[in-house]
Design a protein around this motif. Sequence first.
Motif, mmCIF file in Angstrom:
data_model
loop_
_atom_site.group_PDB
_atom_site.id
_atom_site.type_symbol
_atom_site.label_atom_id
_atom_site.label_comp_id
_atom_site.label_asym_id
_atom_site.label_seq_id
_atom_site.Cartn_x
_atom_site.Cartn_y
_atom_site.Cartn_z
ATOM 1 N N SER A 1 9.144 0.612 -3.015
ATOM 2 C CA SER A 1 8.032 1.426 -3.540
ATOM 3 C C SER A 1 8.230 1.650 -5.034
ATOM 4 C CB SER A 1 7.949 2.796 -2.834
ATOM 5 O OG SER A 1 9.044 3.605 -3.211
ATOM 6 N N GLY A 2 7.161 2.109 -5.674
ATOM 7 C CA GLY A 2 7.274 2.488 -7.082
ATOM 8 C C GLY A 2 8.196 3.699 -7.222
ATOM 9 N N THR A 3 8.172 4.559 -6.223
ATOM 10 C CA THR A 3 9.040 5.741 -6.239
ATOM 11 C C THR A 3 10.506 5.313 -6.206
ATOM 12 O OG1 THR A 3 7.304 6.903 -5.040
ATOM 13 C CG2 THR A 3 9.499 7.899 -5.001
ATOM 14 N N LEU B 1 11.544 4.092 -9.591
ATOM 15 C CA LEU B 1 11.881 5.191 -10.515
ATOM 16 C C LEU B 1 13.235 5.790 -10.164
ATOM 17 C CD1 LEU B 1 8.327 6.769 -10.636
ATOM 18 C CD2 LEU B 1 9.595 5.986 -12.653
ATOM 19 N N THR C 1 0.898 13.402 -14.361
ATOM 20 C CA THR C 1 1.353 12.159 -13.738
ATOM 21 C C THR C 1 1.466 12.400 -12.242
ATOM 22 O OG1 THR C 1 3.038 10.416 -13.736
ATOM 23 C CG2 THR C 1 3.831 12.661 -14.033
ATOM 24 N N PHE C 2 1.741 11.323 -11.506
ATOM 25 C CA PHE C 2 2.004 11.482 -10.082
ATOM 26 C C PHE C 2 3.389 12.114 -9.933
ATOM 27 C CE2 PHE C 2 3.172 9.454 -5.878
ATOM 28 C CZ PHE C 2 2.354 10.281 -5.138
ATOM 29 N N ALA D 1 5.864 11.567 -8.249
ATOM 30 C CA ALA D 1 7.027 10.684 -8.122
ATOM 31 C C ALA D 1 7.738 10.460 -9.455
ATOM 32 C CB ALA D 1 6.603 9.337 -7.537
ATOM 33 N N SER D 2 6.989 10.489 -10.579
ATOM 34 C CA SER D 2 7.618 10.271 -11.900
ATOM 35 C C SER D 2 8.715 11.305 -12.126
ATOM 36 C CB SER D 2 6.621 10.431 -13.045
ATOM 37 O OG SER D 2 5.405 9.821 -12.796
ATOM 38 N N VAL E 1 4.893 7.663 -19.178
ATOM 39 C CA VAL E 1 3.933 7.210 -18.160
ATOM 40 C C VAL E 1 2.762 6.527 -18.871
ATOM 41 C CG1 VAL E 1 2.372 7.951 -16.310
ATOM 42 C CG2 VAL E 1 4.584 9.086 -16.599
ATOM 43 N N ASP F 1 7.326 4.667 -16.809
ATOM 44 C CA ASP F 1 6.658 4.662 -15.508
ATOM 45 C C ASP F 1 5.403 3.831 -15.743
ATOM 46 O OD1 ASP F 1 5.048 4.987 -13.337
ATOM 47 O OD2 ASP F 1 5.669 7.054 -12.958
ATOM 48 N N CYS G 1 3.737 2.135 -13.562
ATOM 49 C CA CYS G 1 3.066 1.871 -12.276
ATOM 50 C C CYS G 1 1.569 1.616 -12.462
ATOM 51 C CB CYS G 1 3.288 3.040 -11.324
ATOM 52 S SG CYS G 1 4.995 3.134 -10.759
ATOM 53 N N HIS G 2 0.980 2.114 -13.561
ATOM 54 C CA HIS G 2 -0.450 1.904 -13.808
ATOM 55 C C HIS G 2 -0.709 0.709 -14.727
ATOM 56 C CE1 HIS G 2 -1.524 6.475 -13.140
ATOM 57 N NE2 HIS G 2 -0.866 5.936 -12.129
ATOM 58 N N SER H 1 4.666 -0.246 -9.423
ATOM 59 C CA SER H 1 4.327 -0.005 -8.008
ATOM 60 C C SER H 1 3.385 -1.096 -7.521
ATOM 61 C CB SER H 1 3.622 1.356 -7.881
ATOM 62 O OG SER H 1 2.938 1.458 -6.647
ATOM 63 N N LYS I 1 -3.003 -0.398 -6.570
ATOM 64 C CA LYS I 1 -2.528 -0.870 -7.874
ATOM 65 C C LYS I 1 -3.042 -2.291 -8.156
ATOM 66 C CE LYS I 1 -0.063 2.818 -8.867
ATOM 67 N NZ LYS I 1 0.026 3.603 -7.644
ATOM 68 N N GLY J 1 5.611 -1.250 -2.202
ATOM 69 C CA GLY J 1 6.607 -2.038 -2.929
ATOM 70 C C GLY J 1 6.682 -1.604 -4.372
ATOM 71 N N TYR K 1 -4.332 13.741 -12.644
ATOM 72 C CA TYR K 1 -3.650 14.445 -11.581
ATOM 73 C C TYR K 1 -3.653 15.930 -11.941
ATOM 74 C CZ TYR K 1 -1.535 9.821 -10.917
ATOM 75 O OH TYR K 1 -1.324 8.480 -10.733
HETATM 76 C C1 LIG Z 1 2.348 7.047 -12.171
HETATM 77 C C2 LIG Z 1 2.922 6.714 -10.832
HETATM 78 N N1 LIG Z 1 4.250 6.738 -10.672
HETATM 79 C C3 LIG Z 1 4.819 6.441 -9.496
HETATM 80 C C4 LIG Z 1 4.077 6.113 -8.385
HETATM 81 C C5 LIG Z 1 4.756 5.849 -7.095
HETATM 82 O O1 LIG Z 1 4.499 4.585 -6.589
HETATM 83 P P1 LIG Z 1 4.583 4.300 -5.013
HETATM 84 O O2 LIG Z 1 3.382 4.899 -4.384
HETATM 85 O O3 LIG Z 1 4.606 2.805 -4.947
HETATM 86 O O4 LIG Z 1 5.852 4.910 -4.530
HETATM 87 C C6 LIG Z 1 2.696 6.075 -8.500
HETATM 88 C C7 LIG Z 1 1.871 5.734 -7.329
HETATM 89 O O5 LIG Z 1 0.790 6.163 -7.130
HETATM 90 C C8 LIG Z 1 2.093 6.395 -9.747
HETATM 91 O O6 LIG Z 1 0.755 6.388 -9.896
#
Ligand SMILES: Cc1ncc(COP(=O)(O)O)c(C=O)c1O
Length: 382
Positions: A57-59, A62, A83-84, A86-87, A129, A155, A157-158, A179, A184, A191, A325
Amino acid sequence: MTRAPIPYGRQVIDDEDTASVLDALRSAWLTTGPRVGDFERAFATFCGASEGVAVNSGTAALHAAMRALKIGQGDEVIIPAITFAASSNAAVYEGGTPVFADVDPETLLIDPVSVDQKITSRTRAIVAVDYGGQPADYDALRELAAGRGIRIIADACHAPGATYKGRKVGTIADLSAFSFHPVKHLTTCEGGMVLTDDPEMAAHMRRFRNHGIDSDHRSREKAGTFAYDMVELGYNYRLPDVQCALGIAQLKRLPRWLERRQAIAARYDEMFSEISFVRPLAARPDRTNAYHLYVIRLDLRQIKIDRERAFDHLRAAGIGVNVHYAPVYHHSFYRERFGYQPGFCPHAEAAYREILTLPMFPTLSEADQNYVVTTVAELSHL
Ligand SMILES: Cc1ncc(COP(=O)(O)O)c(C=O)c1O
């Protein structure tokens, strides 16, 4: 006639994808096989980085980046408020303290002036981000970090395929996390990947994604040994070959999809230039935007409703608008654990009251896009 709801994001899967996945399913390796390295090399090459470490995952990407930088107890990590979660969660997993910086109100990217104010002797990393798909101001962040032992994690992911002053995202920060979630740019179902030019950090992250074990199944088989050592506490963050097979097939169409996203954004920009209460986010001329999201700000002084009413109106019309967000520190976990209070990042809080994410995906039709714009225009009559 009722129209099908338009989501804000949607994956594109074609016969090449299904054929690639079927090949992997029929092969000897469902996971920890050759497609993992193939996908890592292909994605790293696309972005111009020398190392790619695939994770699930993107998480996880990170989290692996935080481990590679050895973030730990007492270390502060600066993260944009918008941000999301997870960052920021990734720093918390490792015992780090998240410190939220405010955003530039025109772009919602991390504001270097605010970052400067939040740096202390304990700051170890800044998470840049690339909000919505537009790269953060890396030069300004690098300047703040230089000579202070502060590292930069993108980050991204975008933003796969976006550029900053001619350089592709994935090559600018010390580590860049991506991500592959279905909303995405390209998907592996779930992933992610970390890109870096540092082979030692890449080796560390490969171990980290495999429980912290110093070898993998294939390398032990080659060496004819069963023995392995777990040298640190890692996780099972492996991305299976079946999913890598999907990623490899998807990546081939990424350049085309990026062009489509940019064309859709240009068309939205043009249509919204006629509607005074709609403000698309600013696009900086020294960057190209990968447009994961198309975000508008509503000028609430010009209309009689608030963002919640606007959201409800668009949703009722079958448009899958979203909000990306709320400031991360609004979440109760962050308030309770770290004592964050409202007012900490005023630009982020003001933006949060006004933003809406509109549909943006490569197969969005012109007719559906026109419908979105017409329905947004109705907000001034409510
Ligand atoms: C900015 C950002 N960081 C991290 C993530 C985490 O990615 P994932 O959902 O693949 O774990 C996302 C996912 O939406 C995101 O938008």
